[in-house]
Motif scaffolding. Sequence first.
Motif, mmCIF file in Angstrom:
data_model
loop_
_atom_site.group_PDB
_atom_site.id
_atom_site.type_symbol
_atom_site.label_atom_id
_atom_site.label_comp_id
_atom_site.label_asym_id
_atom_site.label_seq_id
_atom_site.Cartn_x
_atom_site.Cartn_y
_atom_site.Cartn_z
ATOM 1 N N GLU A 172 5.730 47.173 -33.504
ATOM 2 C CA GLU A 172 5.616 46.841 -34.801
ATOM 3 C C GLU A 172 6.117 45.521 -35.414
ATOM 4 O O GLU A 172 5.509 45.007 -36.015
ATOM 5 C CB GLU A 172 6.038 48.029 -35.587
ATOM 6 C CG GLU A 172 5.068 49.306 -35.547
ATOM 7 C CD GLU A 172 3.731 49.046 -36.325
ATOM 8 O OE1 GLU A 172 3.673 48.314 -37.507
ATOM 9 O OE2 GLU A 172 2.756 49.378 -35.918
ATOM 10 N N ALA A 173 7.084 44.908 -34.956
ATOM 11 C CA ALA A 173 7.867 43.858 -35.459
ATOM 12 C C ALA A 173 7.003 42.626 -34.908
ATOM 13 O O ALA A 173 6.896 41.790 -35.578
ATOM 14 C CB ALA A 173 9.254 43.810 -34.694
ATOM 15 N N ALA A 195 4.952 39.862 -37.174
ATOM 16 C CA ALA A 195 5.020 38.495 -37.082
ATOM 17 C C ALA A 195 3.606 37.885 -36.534
ATOM 18 O O ALA A 195 3.273 36.793 -37.100
ATOM 19 C CB ALA A 195 6.104 38.332 -35.768
ATOM 20 N N ARG A 196 2.890 38.483 -35.740
ATOM 21 C CA ARG A 196 1.558 37.993 -35.354
ATOM 22 C C ARG A 196 0.769 38.013 -36.638
ATOM 23 O O ARG A 196 -0.198 37.293 -36.930
ATOM 24 C CB ARG A 196 1.005 38.578 -34.293
ATOM 25 C CG ARG A 196 1.718 38.332 -32.817
ATOM 26 C CD ARG A 196 1.794 37.158 -32.403
ATOM 27 N NE ARG A 196 2.547 37.131 -31.318
ATOM 28 C CZ ARG A 196 3.803 36.577 -31.154
ATOM 29 N NH1 ARG A 196 4.459 36.139 -32.313
ATOM 30 N NH2 ARG A 196 4.677 36.555 -29.915
ATOM 31 N N ALA A 197 0.698 39.033 -37.342
ATOM 32 C CA ALA A 197 -0.083 39.039 -38.652
ATOM 33 C C ALA A 197 0.287 37.919 -39.751
ATOM 34 O O ALA A 197 -0.727 37.366 -40.129
ATOM 35 C CB ALA A 197 0.021 40.553 -39.205
ATOM 36 N N GLN A 198 1.542 37.619 -39.630
ATOM 37 C CA GLN A 198 1.901 36.374 -40.685
ATOM 38 C C GLN A 198 1.435 35.373 -40.013
ATOM 39 O O GLN A 198 1.037 34.499 -40.830
ATOM 40 C CB GLN A 198 3.533 36.716 -40.875
ATOM 41 C CG GLN A 198 3.939 37.651 -41.860
ATOM 42 C CD GLN A 198 3.190 37.548 -42.864
ATOM 43 O OE1 GLN A 198 2.612 38.386 -43.580
ATOM 44 N NE2 GLN A 198 3.446 36.373 -43.873
ATOM 45 N N VAL A 253 -4.260 48.356 -41.428
ATOM 46 C CA VAL A 253 -4.273 46.848 -41.175
ATOM 47 C C VAL A 253 -4.343 46.136 -42.399
ATOM 48 O O VAL A 253 -3.816 45.360 -42.582
ATOM 49 C CB VAL A 253 -5.633 46.411 -40.389
ATOM 50 C CG1 VAL A 253 -5.860 45.299 -40.229
ATOM 51 C CG2 VAL A 253 -5.501 46.973 -38.866
ATOM 52 N N ASP A 254 -4.838 46.921 -43.349
ATOM 53 C CA ASP A 254 -4.743 46.479 -44.896
ATOM 54 C C ASP A 254 -3.261 46.300 -45.164
ATOM 55 O O ASP A 254 -3.062 45.377 -45.909
ATOM 56 C CB ASP A 254 -5.544 47.254 -45.806
ATOM 57 C CG ASP A 254 -6.000 46.830 -47.041
ATOM 58 O OD1 ASP A 254 -6.433 45.684 -47.302
ATOM 59 O OD2 ASP A 254 -5.411 47.233 -48.008
ATOM 60 N N ASP A 255 -2.385 47.103 -44.749
ATOM 61 C CA ASP A 255 -1.220 46.894 -45.221
ATOM 62 C C ASP A 255 -0.366 45.591 -44.688
ATOM 63 O O ASP A 255 0.535 45.091 -45.116
ATOM 64 C CB ASP A 255 -0.163 48.055 -44.611
ATOM 65 C CG ASP A 255 -0.649 49.427 -45.274
ATOM 66 O OD1 ASP A 255 -1.325 49.385 -46.152
ATOM 67 O OD2 ASP A 255 -0.243 50.269 -44.558
ATOM 68 N N LEU A 256 -1.387 44.943 -43.749
ATOM 69 C CA LEU A 256 -0.635 43.825 -43.215
ATOM 70 C C LEU A 256 -0.978 42.411 -44.104
ATOM 71 O O LEU A 256 -0.168 41.468 -43.891
ATOM 72 C CB LEU A 256 -1.248 43.387 -41.637
ATOM 73 C CG LEU A 256 -0.779 44.454 -40.778
ATOM 74 C CD1 LEU A 256 -1.574 44.268 -39.378
ATOM 75 C CD2 LEU A 256 0.790 44.484 -40.467
ATOM 76 N N GLY A 257 -1.902 42.581 -44.914
ATOM 77 C CA GLY A 257 -2.156 41.728 -46.123
ATOM 78 C C GLY A 257 -2.718 40.643 -45.505
ATOM 79 O O GLY A 257 -2.550 39.376 -46.174
ATOM 80 N N ALA A 288 0.895 47.815 -30.436
ATOM 81 C CA ALA A 288 1.018 48.576 -31.476
ATOM 82 C C ALA A 288 0.124 48.722 -32.396
ATOM 83 O O ALA A 288 0.061 49.786 -33.123
ATOM 84 C CB ALA A 288 2.243 47.355 -32.314
ATOM 85 N N LEU A 289 -1.048 47.832 -32.240
ATOM 86 C CA LEU A 289 -2.297 48.368 -32.971
ATOM 87 C C LEU A 289 -2.979 49.508 -32.459
ATOM 88 O O LEU A 289 -3.598 50.440 -33.068
ATOM 89 C CB LEU A 289 -3.203 46.999 -32.819
ATOM 90 C CG LEU A 289 -4.493 47.043 -33.974
ATOM 91 C CD1 LEU A 289 -3.869 47.092 -35.288
ATOM 92 C CD2 LEU A 289 -5.347 45.683 -33.616
#
Length: 144
Positions: free
Chosen positions: A28-29, A33-36, A87-91, A134-135
């Motif tokens: 998850e971490a 980070a990859r989402a950011q 996924v929406d939570d990742l913004g 994680a996904l």
Amino acid sequence: MLRSLVGSEMCIRDRLNTIGGFYAAPDEATLQARAQDLRSRFVQIEEALGQRSVPGPYYAGPDFGMVDVVFGPVFRYFDVIDTLPGVDDLGLWHGLPLVQQWRAALAARPSVQQAVDVDYAEGLRAFLRARGSALSRRMQAVAA
């Protein structure tokens, strides 16, 4: 503007590697980070779209061009990924209206729609579930 976004094969490969790092994130971490990292790239695109000298639905304005050809498949990944749990939570897309408009314009093009088989979305979901990332664990948690 065009050169700064997809000026080289290396840049294109970097964007695809960033997406791969996102869906293959082992925990998850790393996923966060990859989402950011992805989001920061989408923010750059939003800024570039805001600097267009000619408005229009595509990257360079009214005409479909090479940048659109490159990003059609990128956004198609996210048409599926965005439907996954959490996924929406990742913004990824929050506050990026120009990117969202461009993305919708690309998705509406018959050439983009017809570039994949009708079972593309299910195939991508199966691929993502099998990653052990994680996904995929988010997907499995909802399926259970």
